[in-house]
Each structure stands twice: as C-alpha cells, then as structure tokens.
Motif scaffolding. Structure first.
Motif, PDB file in Angstrom:
ATOM      1  N   GLU A 108       1.199 -52.071  -2.489  1.00 24.70           N
ATOM      2  CA  GLU A 108       1.952 -53.065  -3.073  1.00 24.70           C
ATOM      3  C   GLU A 108       3.516 -52.591  -2.690  1.00 24.70           C
ATOM      4  OE1 GLU A 108       3.296 -54.808  -7.295  1.00 24.70           O
ATOM      5  OE2 GLU A 108       1.163 -54.155  -7.030  1.00 24.70           O
ATOM      6  N   MET A 109       3.671 -51.595  -2.788  1.00 26.09           N
ATOM      7  CA  MET A 109       5.312 -51.145  -2.753  1.00 26.09           C
ATOM      8  C   MET A 109       5.383 -50.414  -1.450  1.00 26.09           C
ATOM      9  SD  MET A 109       6.349 -51.212  -5.706  1.00 26.09           S
ATOM     10  CE  MET A 109       7.464 -50.283  -6.114  1.00 26.09           C
ATOM     11  N   ALA A 110       4.566 -50.526  -0.483  1.00 27.07           N
ATOM     12  CA  ALA A 110       4.875 -49.832   0.903  1.00 27.07           C
ATOM     13  C   ALA A 110       6.117 -50.443   1.747  1.00 27.07           C
ATOM     14  CB  ALA A 110       3.660 -49.843   1.874  1.00 27.07           C
ATOM     15  N   ASP A 111       6.597 -51.655   1.325  1.00 26.51           N
ATOM     16  CA  ASP A 111       7.527 -52.278   2.118  1.00 26.51           C
ATOM     17  C   ASP A 111       8.866 -52.086   1.429  1.00 26.51           C
ATOM     18  OD1 ASP A 111       6.241 -52.398   4.502  1.00 26.51           O
ATOM     19  OD2 ASP A 111       5.195 -54.069   3.841  1.00 26.51           O
ATOM     20  N   ILE A 112       8.905 -51.749   0.127  1.00 22.26           N
ATOM     21  CA  ILE A 112       9.860 -51.885  -0.927  1.00 22.26           C
ATOM     22  C   ILE A 112      11.008 -50.627  -0.948  1.00 22.26           C
ATOM     23  CG2 ILE A 112      10.593 -52.035  -3.516  1.00 22.26           C
ATOM     24  CD1 ILE A 112       8.136 -53.729  -3.444  1.00 22.26           C
ATOM     25  N   GLY A 113      12.361 -50.945  -0.911  1.00 18.94           N
ATOM     26  CA  GLY A 113      13.128 -49.938  -1.006  1.00 18.94           C
ATOM     27  C   GLY A 113      13.284 -48.795   0.103  1.00 18.94           C
ATOM     28  N   SER A 114      13.780 -47.825  -0.476  1.00 20.14           N
ATOM     29  CA  SER A 114      13.942 -46.325   0.719  1.00 20.14           C
ATOM     30  C   SER A 114      12.659 -45.432   0.566  1.00 20.14           C
ATOM     31  CB  SER A 114      15.223 -45.514   0.157  1.00 20.14           C
ATOM     32  OG  SER A 114      15.346 -45.159  -1.203  1.00 20.14           O
ATOM     33  N   LEU A 115      11.959 -45.361  -0.444  1.00 19.52           N
ATOM     34  CA  LEU A 115      10.771 -44.862  -0.769  1.00 19.52           C
ATOM     35  C   LEU A 115       9.343 -45.410  -0.331  1.00 19.52           C
ATOM     36  CD1 LEU A 115      11.143 -42.870  -4.317  1.00 19.52           C
ATOM     37  CD2 LEU A 115      12.068 -42.161  -1.991  1.00 19.52           C
ATOM     38  N   ARG A 116       9.316 -46.563  -0.214  1.00 25.17           N
ATOM     39  CA  ARG A 116       8.187 -47.336   0.416  1.00 25.17           C
ATOM     40  C   ARG A 116       6.787 -46.934   0.025  1.00 25.17           C
ATOM     41  NH1 ARG A 116      10.562 -48.104   6.604  1.00 25.17           N
ATOM     42  NH2 ARG A 116      12.674 -49.089   5.940  1.00 25.17           N
ATOM     43  N   GLY A 117       6.629 -46.730  -1.236  1.00 23.74           N
ATOM     44  CA  GLY A 117       5.081 -46.261  -1.650  1.00 23.74           C
ATOM     45  C   GLY A 117       4.985 -44.811  -1.783  1.00 23.74           C
ATOM     46  N   ARG A 118       6.023 -44.156  -1.708  1.00 26.57           N
ATOM     47  CA  ARG A 118       5.807 -42.640  -1.941  1.00 26.57           C
ATOM     48  C   ARG A 118       5.563 -42.206  -3.325  1.00 26.57           C
ATOM     49  NH1 ARG A 118       9.102 -42.927   2.622  1.00 26.57           N
ATOM     50  NH2 ARG A 118       9.057 -41.269   4.138  1.00 26.57           N
ATOM     51  N   THR A 119       4.647 -41.500  -3.516  1.00 23.70           N
ATOM     52  CA  THR A 119       4.025 -40.984  -4.792  1.00 23.70           C
ATOM     53  C   THR A 119       4.844 -39.749  -5.310  1.00 23.70           C
ATOM     54  OG1 THR A 119       2.393 -39.285  -3.927  1.00 23.70           O
ATOM     55  CG2 THR A 119       1.629 -41.678  -4.576  1.00 23.70           C
ATOM     56  N   VAL A 120       5.219 -40.076  -6.752  1.00 20.13           N
ATOM     57  CA  VAL A 120       5.974 -38.974  -7.540  1.00 20.13           C
ATOM     58  C   VAL A 120       5.332 -38.701  -8.785  1.00 20.13           C
ATOM     59  CG1 VAL A 120       8.334 -38.612  -8.708  1.00 20.13           C
ATOM     60  CG2 VAL A 120       8.229 -40.099  -6.502  1.00 20.13           C
ATOM     61  N   LEU A 121       5.210 -37.609  -9.140  1.00 21.54           N
ATOM     62  CA  LEU A 121       4.435 -37.037 -10.556  1.00 21.54           C
ATOM     63  C   LEU A 121       5.946 -36.723 -11.340  1.00 21.54           C
ATOM     64  CD1 LEU A 121       1.881 -34.566  -9.157  1.00 21.54           C
ATOM     65  CD2 LEU A 121       1.401 -36.514 -10.780  1.00 21.54           C
ATOM     66  N   VAL A 122       5.784 -36.933 -12.668  1.00 19.40           N
ATOM     67  CA  VAL A 122       6.800 -36.778 -13.385  1.00 19.40           C
ATOM     68  C   VAL A 122       6.688 -36.190 -14.793  1.00 19.40           C
ATOM     69  CG1 VAL A 122       8.299 -38.632 -15.237  1.00 19.40           C
ATOM     70  CG2 VAL A 122       7.420 -39.356 -12.984  1.00 19.40           C
ATOM     71  N   LYS A 123       7.532 -35.139 -14.767  1.00 17.43           N
ATOM     72  CA  LYS A 123       7.349 -34.377 -15.918  1.00 17.43           C
ATOM     73  C   LYS A 123       7.174 -34.946 -17.276  1.00 17.43           C
ATOM     74  CE  LYS A 123       9.981 -30.284 -18.084  1.00 17.43           C
ATOM     75  NZ  LYS A 123      11.285 -29.563 -18.044  1.00 17.43           N
ATOM     76  N   ASP A 124       6.145 -34.463 -18.159  1.00 16.07           N
ATOM     77  CA  ASP A 124       5.918 -35.122 -19.375  1.00 16.07           C
ATOM     78  C   ASP A 124       6.906 -35.196 -20.509  1.00 16.07           C
ATOM     79  OD1 ASP A 124       4.271 -36.818 -20.554  1.00 16.07           O
ATOM     80  OD2 ASP A 124       2.891 -35.459 -21.346  1.00 16.07           O
ATOM     81  N   ASN A 125       8.051 -34.991 -20.098  1.00 16.69           N
ATOM     82  CA  ASN A 125       9.165 -34.971 -21.371  1.00 16.69           C
ATOM     83  C   ASN A 125       9.872 -36.638 -20.992  1.00 16.69           C
ATOM     84  OD1 ASN A 125      10.537 -33.900 -19.309  1.00 16.69           O
ATOM     85  ND2 ASN A 125      11.594 -32.578 -20.444  1.00 16.69           N
TER      86      ASN A 125
END
Length: 506
Positions: A73-90
């Motif tokens: 869904e995000m593949a054509d959006i913004g500069s990241l284009r669907g790249r996955t990011v893990l987020v620290k749990d704080n």
C-alpha cells in the motif's frame, strides 16, 4: 502480553497536517529498484528463523506478520516507499503496546502515534514491529545487564549469541544486523544508540537534541533524550532521519532546531580532501586490538585526503556527576508527566508516577528484580531540589558543549572529532552485570551537550564488530553524516557477517 505475537491490526496513516509536516515526497528519487514487498517477505522469514527458540535473538517484542499488505500500500508514498522500520519499545505506535520492557506497562496500548512515527508513516515508512531494549532504557539500576527486559528477556548479539548487544537500543541494533528490517529507530540518553550500533556492526546516529520529537516517548531526560536511526549504511540512516525529523508544538526544543530538508543529499559526493579531523588519542583506550582497527580506519581517512590532528585531552569530570543529577531529577518529573498522560489500563492499575513504578517492582520482585535492583529509581525519587538540579544542568551542558566540544574544534581548527565508539561485545552475564571497557570512546560530551554523534562500522576484533565515532558541532548533523558516508566509501576493512552462533576462537 504474548511476546512476538503477530499483530493483525491495520496500520494508521499519519496525521501529518496536524503535525505541520513539511517533508517533500519527491525531494529525491528513493532508489526505485528497491522491492519493498520482496524485502518484507524475506525479513519476516529471517525473524521466524532467528528470533524465537532457546537461542533466538530476543531482539523483537512484537511484530506484524501481515506487514506485506501495508508495504504494498505504501510502495509509492513518500521518500521511503514502503520500507520497513522496527521501533524501540519505548516509542508509541498505534498498533502495539509500548512497554519500555517493563511488566508495569505491559498493558500500555495507548493507540497513539508518537509524532516521529506519524512523520515516518507520512513519508512512506511501515512500522514492522517493536524491538526489545534494556528495561526503562537502562536507567533503573547501576548493576544492570544491558539488553535485558522483563517483557523481552535478554537480547543476544547476532555476531555471537553468547555476547551482549549493548543497550539500551539493543533490540534495534541486533535486529538491523540480523536483517529483520530495512532499518530501526532507537533512542539515546547517553550511548544507547551508538553503543548497540557499534557492537552489532551497524550504523547508528544520535542527532542533535531537538531534530526529532520526543512526545509520546517514554522519557528519561528532556535535556539529553533523542530518538535516532539505526541502519546498515549511512545513506539509509540519513534517509530515515529525514523521514522522522520535524517540529512538534508539544516539544518546544524542536521548534528552534536547525534542520536540512534531506539529510541524504550530498552524501555520495562529499570529499574528505582537506577536511580537518581531531583524533581523541586519550579516548582510544587500552585494548590493543581496538587500537589497531582504529589506526587502520585513520589510515583510510588520510588516504582519502583528510587531515588528522592528534588531540590529548581529559574532560572536566564534573560534567558526569552533574549530568547524573540532571537525569535523576528529570526522570522523576518527566516520567510522572508521561505516565499521567497515558489512558487507564483496561485490566490492572495504571502507574502514574515513578513512586508507583518502584512499588510495582517491589511487588513483582521475582520477575522484575531477579537479576538487578532499582537503586537509580530510588535515588531519582529522592532527587527533588530544583536549585541544585538547575545549577547541575547549566554546568554539565556548558562543560560538555562550550568547554569541551566547541573549545576543541576552535582551538585545533577542526570540523570534526573522532574516536573508537566502544570495544567489542562482552559476554552477557545476568548474575554479574555488564563488563564493558569504559576507557574506550568519547560519546558522553555529545550526549550531555545534545550534539550529533555518528558511529560507523570500522572492522572487527576476533569477529566481533567495532565502530568509529564522528562528532560535530550542534546542528551539524548533515555534515557529520556526510563525513561518515565518505569514510564508509574509503573503508578498506572487511566487515564481519552475523553468525547467529556462540563465539568461537575458530
């Protein structure tokens, strides 16, 4: 809470208009050949292979195994284009609870996005999951084991699973090294991005305090806290920083921060020719193998045209004790403010103060305090004198910034400083705690003053990664990233690959 239970909730799009986002979706072509859908499938497969089981990494607390739908869904959006990011749990995200690694916040499902996460989504980033961390970002006790939390267990280093991943952003560093996501977000108060990045063999960037919002991030200190990117290359870290940076009316320091529109712009053609870099000779430490790897990195910089200036300097140690006073005072104040902002738990009593957390740990000592106590929490609860705090804060920031980093750069006519980041990973030991070599590195002044600090892999000691640190002036984040990218191109060392096995001299 069931650890690593896949989340099937839909990802909420960022409310960027509310936040005043100004990022351009097409500021630069974001590598159109990158196949985000194929990458997320491979990433989830690696998570399943290396995360669970008796010798799994314990790098991830929760993730979505349906993230591929969002990536497409995000593949054509913004500069990241669907790249996955893990987020620290704080850091709060709408689809996951935010625990800070503590059972006291196991039910802390606020359904809020931190502004930095809203920015991430508006720029096409996909939150893949939440990473493990040193519980409470390693501020609970002085005898902790980095990378351990009651919620997530002990994070293991993918290069040697019997060794430490450092903290507090241990899960973020280990997950990036293991290839679990394109990149991750960590947080740092003093060394919590740069140490795990160095020890796990990835890039970590602690931006100047104020570049990235701290709202809806479980706090320690407004003076020193910041979130920042962790990635496999400097360019990827710069892309992620661009996506998450921005002003936030609820975090006033972000309103006066000096940013650039694109932190990745100009990285590929930055030249080291004639760039003057100060080498912190007294902060190399006593490990001869680290010294050897660092000297090779310095040779790479010189061959690329950099002018190295040796510096012998011992910092004014008052800034360390003053900074600790600041952390304790702000922890009590700001933790209470954060806890009072979260919605009441559906089940169980919602903590509303640091005193509540101390009482929770005492009541649940078998699970929370089997390996170490909460001496810093207790000290912080008793650190209440505002005049003493304000005096300590003024002195610590002044010594670290004006009288250390600024003074060194002015006196030696240099643009940057460098030193090894940390030594190699030590053996994890829940009984005895951490065993890192404190003689290596120069990260504290930048942390205390709120200046940028970048670590880039520079090689290894017996297969265990070590990083090189670069420091610059306040708001010189883009310049520091360009220096790191230039070093990355000049680097001759072969970098180790994760083994996912116990360390062996063979």
């Amino acid at each position: 809470m069931n650890r690593r239970n896949p989340c099937h909730a839909l990802f909420a799009l960022a409310a960027s208009l509310v936040l005043g986002a100004t990022h351009s979706a097409d500021a630069r072509d974001a590598e159109p050949t990158y196949d985000a859908a194929a990458e997320v499938a491979a990433q989830i497969e690696r998570i399943r292979e290396h995360e669970d089981g008796p010798e799994g990494l314990n790098a991830i607390i929760a993730y979505s195994h349906t993230a591929g739908f969002k990536v497409r869904e995000m593949a054509d959006i913004g500069s990241l284009r669907g790249r996955t990011v893990l987020v620290k749990d704080n850091i709060e995200t709408t689809e996951f609870a935010t625990t800070a690694g503590s059972l006291a916040l196991a039910a802390n499902h606020t359904r809020r996005d931190a502004p930095l996460i809203a920015y991430l989504r508006s720029n096409g980033g996909v939150v893949l999951g939440k990473t493990n961390l040193s519980e409470w970002a390693n501020i609970r006790d002085g005898n902790s084991t980095s990378g351990w939390s009651a919620v997530g267990g002990l994070t293991r280093n993918p290069h040697a699973i019997d060794r430490n991943a450092c903290g507090s952003s241990s899960g973020s560093g280990a997950a990036v090294a293991a290839g679990f996501a394109w990149a991750a977000i960590g947080t740092e108060t003093n060394g919590s991005i740069t140490c795990p990045a160095s020890i796990n063999g990835v890039v970590g960037f602690k931006p100047s305090v104020g570049v990235v919002s701290r709202t809806h991030v479980v706090p320690i200190s407004s003076t020193q806290d910041t979130a920042g990117p962790m990635a496999r290359t400097v360019a990827d870290a710069a892309m992620l920083l661009t996506a998450i940076a921005g002003p936030d009316a609820a975090d006033p320091v972000t309103l006066t921060a000096e940013r650039v529109p694109d932190y990745a712009h100009g990285l590929s053609d930055y030249s080291l020719e004639g760039v003057r870099i100060g080498v912190m000779r007294g902060q190399i430490g006593g490990n001869e193998q680290v010294r050897s790897v660092f000297e090779s990195a310095l040779s790479d910089l010189e061959r690329a045209g950099a002018v190295l200036v040796d510096i012998s300097f011992e910092p004014d140690e008052r800034m360390y004790s003053d900074s600790f006073t600041v952390l304790k005072y702000e922890l009590r104040e700001e933790m209470g403010t954060y806890l009072r902002s979260i919605p009441a738990f559906a089940d169980g009593e919602t903590p509303r103060s640091l005193a509540d957390l101390i009482a929770f740990n005492e009541a649940n000592a078998d699970e929370e305090m089997r390996w170490f106590g909460q001496s810093i929490f207790v000290d912080a609860e008793e650190t209440t004198d505002r005049a003493t705090y304000e005096e300590a804060r003024e002195r610590a920031v002044r010594i670290a910034g004006e009288e250390t980093l600024d003074a060194l750069m002015a006196e030696h006519d240099i643009a940057f400083l460098t030193a090894p980041t940390r030594g190699p990973a030590w053996m994890s030991d829940l009984v005895l705690g951490d065993q890192f070599d404190g003689s290596i590195g120069f990260g504290s002044p930048a942390a205390i003053a709120g200046y940028p600090h970048l670590t880039v892999p520079m090689g290894d000691v017996e297969g265990l990664p070590v990083g090189i640190s670069f420091f610059g002036a306040k708001w010189a984040d883009h310049k520091v990233l360009k220096l790191g990218a230039a070093y990355e191109r000049a680097r001759t060392a072969k970098l180790p690959e994760p083994s996912f096995e116990r360390w062996s001299p063979e």
